[in-house]
Motif scaffolding. Structure first.
Motif, PDB file in Angstrom:
ATOM      1  N   ASP A  70     -18.518 -60.133  -0.685  1.00 37.70           N
ATOM      2  CA  ASP A  70     -17.906 -58.804  -0.784  1.00 37.70           C
ATOM      3  C   ASP A  70     -18.752 -57.876  -1.650  1.00 37.70           C
ATOM      4  O   ASP A  70     -19.707 -58.317  -2.298  1.00 37.70           O
ATOM      5  CB  ASP A  70     -16.492 -58.955  -1.379  1.00 37.70           C
ATOM      6  N   PHE A  71     -18.375 -56.612  -1.652  1.00 36.34           N
ATOM      7  CA  PHE A  71     -18.998 -55.612  -2.512  1.00 36.34           C
ATOM      8  C   PHE A  71     -18.476 -55.842  -3.925  1.00 36.34           C
ATOM      9  O   PHE A  71     -17.276 -56.035  -4.117  1.00 36.34           O
ATOM     10  CB  PHE A  71     -18.595 -54.206  -2.019  1.00 36.34           C
ATOM     11  N   GLY A  72     -19.365 -55.816  -4.904  1.00 38.09           N
ATOM     12  CA  GLY A  72     -18.915 -55.955  -6.295  1.00 38.09           C
ATOM     13  C   GLY A  72     -19.809 -56.874  -7.096  1.00 38.09           C
ATOM     14  O   GLY A  72     -20.872 -57.287  -6.618  1.00 38.09           O
ATOM     15  N   ASN A  86     -24.439 -56.162  -9.614  1.00 37.29           N
ATOM     16  CA  ASN A  86     -23.553 -55.704  -8.529  1.00 37.29           C
ATOM     17  C   ASN A  86     -24.144 -56.025  -7.165  1.00 37.29           C
ATOM     18  O   ASN A  86     -25.336 -55.788  -6.917  1.00 37.29           O
ATOM     19  CB  ASN A  86     -23.315 -54.186  -8.653  1.00 37.29           C
ATOM     20  N   ASN A 122     -18.272 -48.927  -1.789  1.00 37.31           N
ATOM     21  CA  ASN A 122     -17.677 -50.093  -1.134  1.00 37.31           C
ATOM     22  C   ASN A 122     -17.529 -49.820   0.362  1.00 37.31           C
ATOM     23  O   ASN A 122     -16.766 -48.948   0.761  1.00 37.31           O
ATOM     24  CB  ASN A 122     -16.307 -50.396  -1.758  1.00 37.31           C
TER      25      ASN A 122
END
Ligand SMILES: [Zn+2]
Length: 246
Positions: free
Chosen positions: A129-131, A137, A233
């Protein structure tokens, strides 16, 4: 044999009268002819002239009638031609209007079609996932799919960059009609060049594992504008466009 017996039969006798009458008629005719010959020749010439005049007047009248008919016919043909031309012009105008309307509708449809949003790839599975990831990041989504899986332009746009990057591998950047930009990375193939125009669903590349990658997947990043490395995102971006991605 008396003279009486020598006389001609009655029938012959009566028939004899006829030549006599005919002879008399001849005389009359001869007399008439002599009477006719007696006036000056002018009278006869005048009569001839009168007849000639009458004939020419008659001919003139016939010619006038014929001319009138011809003119009426010509006039009728002319008005028919004018009417035909007017109808043809009207038809041409109607066709032009219809064509213009169809073209306008086609442009509107193409415009709408171009603003459609579609998935970057079909099938696939979200693997990252994004993050925050590994102390830094992760700027996009990782979507795992078999190598060679087609990658599609998500909407109408222009290819900004198409190049081989040391860590992103084969990478393309597409700027869409709304100004936002997508990055596709690690592709096995790039099928578009910078400057190309793309439409929703156009194949722009294939899933791969080029650059810094551990297996075939699409690394998808979304940036709000071209030339600005400011990833957002992709999940919310995709959701707001009705596309949930893989
Ligand atoms: Zn990634």
């Amino acid at each position: 044999m008396s003279g009486r017996s020598a006389r001609l039969p009655r029938a012959l006798s009566s028939s004899f009268v006829l030549p006599t009458l005919a002879a008399a008629a001849l005389v009359v005719t001869a007399t008439g002819a002599s009477v006719a010959e007696s006036p000056p020749a002018l009278t006869l010439d005048f009569t001839k002239q009168e007849a000639a005049v009458a004939r020419s007047e008659e001919a003139a009248e016939e010619a006038t009638v014929s001319d009138l008919a011809t003119r009426r016919q010509a006039s009728a043909m002319q008005s028919a031609a004018l009417q035909g031309r007017a109808e043809s012009q009207l038809r041409a105008a109607r066709n032009a209007a219809r064509k213009a309307a169809a073209e306008k509708a086609a442009r509107a449809k193409a415009e709408q079609e171009g603003k459609r949003w579609v998935e970057a790839l079909r099938g696939g599975r979200l693997t990252s996932d994004f993050g925050p990831r590994w102390g830094r990041n992760h700027d996009g989504l990782d979507i795992g799919a078999p190598s060679g899986t087609p990658l599609y332009a998500m909407s109408r746009g222009t290819v900004v960059r198409s190049f081989l990057h040391p860590t992103f591998g084969n990478k393309i950047e597409i700027k869409y009609w709304d100004g936002s930009v997508s990055w596709y990375a690690h592709m096995s193939a790039r099928l578009v060049r910078a400057g190309d125009t793309v439409m929703p669903g156009d194949i722009v590349g294939r899933v791969g594992s080029t650059g810094n990658s551990t297996g075939p997947h699409l690394h998808l990043e979304i940036h709000p504008a071209a030339g600005v490395d400011n990833p957002m995102n992709p999940a919310s971006w995709l959701r707001s466009r009705g596309v949930m991605g893989a």
